[in-house]
Design a protein around this motif. Sequence first.
Motif, PDB file in Angstrom:
ATOM      1  N   SER A 160       0.823  -1.375   0.140  1.00 21.17           N
ATOM      2  CA  SER A 160      -0.142  -0.192  -0.109  1.00 21.17           C
ATOM      3  C   SER A 160       0.787   1.286  -0.026  1.00 21.17           C
ATOM      4  O   SER A 160       0.445   2.338  -0.427  1.00 21.17           O
ATOM      5  CB  SER A 160      -0.897  -0.025   1.208  1.00 21.17           C
ATOM      6  N   GLY A 198      -1.800  -2.935   6.045  1.00 23.15           N
ATOM      7  CA  GLY A 198      -3.220  -2.871   6.214  1.00 23.15           C
ATOM      8  C   GLY A 198      -3.805  -3.535   7.297  1.00 23.15           C
ATOM      9  O   GLY A 198      -5.157  -3.470   7.713  1.00 23.15           O
ATOM     10  N   ASN A 225      -3.969  -7.009   6.348  1.00 24.32           N
ATOM     11  CA  ASN A 225      -5.344  -6.822   6.146  1.00 24.32           C
ATOM     12  C   ASN A 225      -6.143  -7.552   7.276  1.00 24.32           C
ATOM     13  O   ASN A 225      -7.367  -7.561   7.346  1.00 24.32           O
ATOM     14  CB  ASN A 225      -5.917  -7.140   4.658  1.00 24.32           C
ATOM     15  N   ARG A 240      -7.884  -8.201  11.027  1.00 23.12           N
ATOM     16  CA  ARG A 240      -8.510  -7.046  11.974  1.00 23.12           C
ATOM     17  C   ARG A 240      -8.400  -7.885  13.382  1.00 23.12           C
ATOM     18  O   ARG A 240      -9.124  -8.898  13.596  1.00 23.12           O
ATOM     19  CB  ARG A 240      -9.770  -6.776  11.549  1.00 23.12           C
ATOM     20  N   GLY A 262      -5.905 -11.166   6.425  1.00 23.36           N
ATOM     21  CA  GLY A 262      -7.399 -11.191   6.549  1.00 23.36           C
ATOM     22  C   GLY A 262      -8.299 -11.659   7.310  1.00 23.36           C
ATOM     23  O   GLY A 262      -9.357 -11.488   7.420  1.00 23.36           O
TER      24      GLY A 262
END
Length: 407
Positions: free
Chosen positions: A307, A343, A360, A362, A377
Amino acid sequence: MSSKTLTFVFAAERGTPALLTEHRCKAAVPVAGKYRVIDFTLANCLHSGLRQVLVLSQYKSHSLHKHLRDGWSLFNAELGEFITAVPPQMRYDSGWYRNAMDALRQNRYLIERSPADTVLLLDGGLVYRMDYAELIEFHREQGGGVTCALRQAGPGSAAGGVKVEVDGADRITAIGNAIDVDAPYESTMGVVLIDKALLLEQVEALSAATEAGMDSGVDLATQLVSPMLDGRATCSNPPTAYRFGGERGRVTQDRYWSDLGSTDAYFRANMDLLKAEPPLNLYQADWNILTYQGQYPPARTVPGPTSGNEGIFVNSMLAAGTVIRGGGVSHSVLYPRVQVEDGAIVDEAILFEGVRIGANARVRRCICDKDVVIPAGACIGEDRRADAERFEVSDEGIVVILKGQSI
């Protein structure tokens, strides 16, 4: 003072929170981003001038012994100073430590050969800061016997300990369990000072009268004082109360005490350290908390390789060796060598040493034990029902991912 007081630190119990003591005893549980729980008790001893410390160990003690070796081999044996781990020696029988009093009975020979005239008994599974030198001085001023340190408890205070009643002359008149107490009261806190001669006189009877179970370090006061109040044991001086957090002593009076008695209590204790004015003062320059620290590079944030976004952290603790690569960390406690990839979002989390958060992913309201890997993810802490199918979830919704658990 050092040679006149022998110190026993009880670190033999599994303790709580149970999920974090699967691979270590309670005293060795990581806390506050870089420390182990026992570091607080040992730092109190160090700053109080106590140099003869015996750590009674038993349950899954390898992690504790390694930490003592790596982080606390700092006293000079040539001067009679030591911090020594003492697992059961089985000198009198073939059993393990049955309880705190039995641990003292089994190590009676260490007490007898010590030149000390007082013995300080400490629970190594608690977090607080205290100047024991002032407790010892107070004990001598009162004429000896048994002195128990007491803290203010009740609504809004940490659980643990038992209720104690004290008269106007600081003499303990009653001690027992505190149940449904909705007003402030004085409670035990795992700190007891006793004359050596009195302990040797009473230890056999106290050991026999105490129920089995090593989860009793914080209840040392009850085990010692109750027999003296009900006539089962004799003492020339009535048991005395010393107030924790008073004006005596060199430590700043934050009056913080926690037994980390559950997953939720452990989580709150760590999150409290992120407040603008934390309840526990880790920053008093002349009362630093020592620990073992690996020789890791500094923590840093770097842009994400995909990113290009900057790695960020907000109101968090980051230990050495941690790298945030384009991810975001907020209101969290990160131990050494944590990796947060591009991310990824980490919010209100406690990540033990070596944890890796994939790109990515969380992670929210979560405790990850050592070396846990969260795949890219993944989403944890946002759907309690889904989390409960895979992980342990506390009463307050804190997800716990155990060391070595596959995700």
